[in-house]
Design an enzyme around this catalytic site. Structure first.
Site: not given
Ligand code: A5P
Length: 226
Positions: A29, A104
């Site tokens: 991100g 993640e």
């Protein structure tokens, strides 16, 4: 651009948690981008660390910044740093806008310390909004119906060309829209119990510290009450 300053402040400050010799989980991100860039600068100065990327995108970025990479193995990682889409007062997270939440979560769960980097707009209490769920393509429409029985409309995520988004694990992403999530633990249990679900974006009881970046460049550290 203002939000970018807040993201940058949070991402760069996470480098303060890195020590020589660590294996470091690298999230995905636009906030973690600043962490990876700053960590790359420290590596160029001679810091000895290994990175474990939690997405193909973060692997490519880390390689570009000269961070040596290894795969996750049974030793786990010393520290994982990742962003989030929403954070509440108990440091419960929603993740997955980048569709990477399953990897993640594997990396974050393998970490002795999990540090989350966000800008101030991500503090959302109670948790609400878009909840991403990774689903197996087989029977996806039925899985969507089961997901909807938890109290939100769900759609399969599409890219700009109208094609289904496919995760790094070759699965699909279903996005739910929850007006509010009053019981994150109960919802997480119900979603994870659906057979077509691989994983979801609720990260509960995982974050050890959240670094919240502000537009003026200061960074607040929030730790869980537990
Ligand atoms: C990726 O799947 C997400 O979990 C990201 O960590 C999350 O969307 C945060 O991204 P930004 O820092 O770009 O908002």
């Amino acid at each position: 651009v203002k939000a970018e300053a807040a993201k940058r402040a949070a991402g760069e400050s996470a480098v303060g948690f890195v020590e020589a010799g660590m294996v470091v989980g690298l999230g995905s991100g636009s906030t973690v981008y600043w962490f990876i860039a700053a960590l790359g600068a420290r590596v160029r100065e001679g810091l000895d660390v290994l990175g474990v990327p939690s997405s193909l995108a973060s692997a490519a970025l880390a390689a570009e910044y000269g961070i040596p990479l290894v795969e996750l193995d049974r030793r786990g990682v010393d520290l994982a740093v990742d962003g989030a889409d929403a954070v509440d007062h108990d440091l419960r997270l929603i993740k997955g806008r980048g569709a990477a939440m399953v990897r993640e979560k594997i990396v974050a769960a393998a970490a002795r310390r999990f540090v989350v980097v966000v800008d101030e707009t991500k503090m959302i209490d109670p948790l609400r909004g878009r909840l991403p769920v990774e689903v197996i393509a087989f029977g996806a429409d039925h899985t969507l119906a089961m997901l909807e029985s938890t109290g939100a409309p769900f759609i399969l995520r599409q890219d700009g060309n109208g094609a289904h988004v496919v995760t790094d694990n070759q699965n699909l992403v279903a996005d739910g829209e929850y007006p509010t999530i009053s019981d994150p633990e109960g919802l997480a249990e119900r979603i994870q119990a659906i057979p077509g679900v691989v994983g979801h974006g609720l990260f509960l009881g995982m974050a050890d510290v959240v670094l919240v970046g502000h537009e003026d460049g200061h960074v607040e550290q929030i730790r869980p009450a537990r």
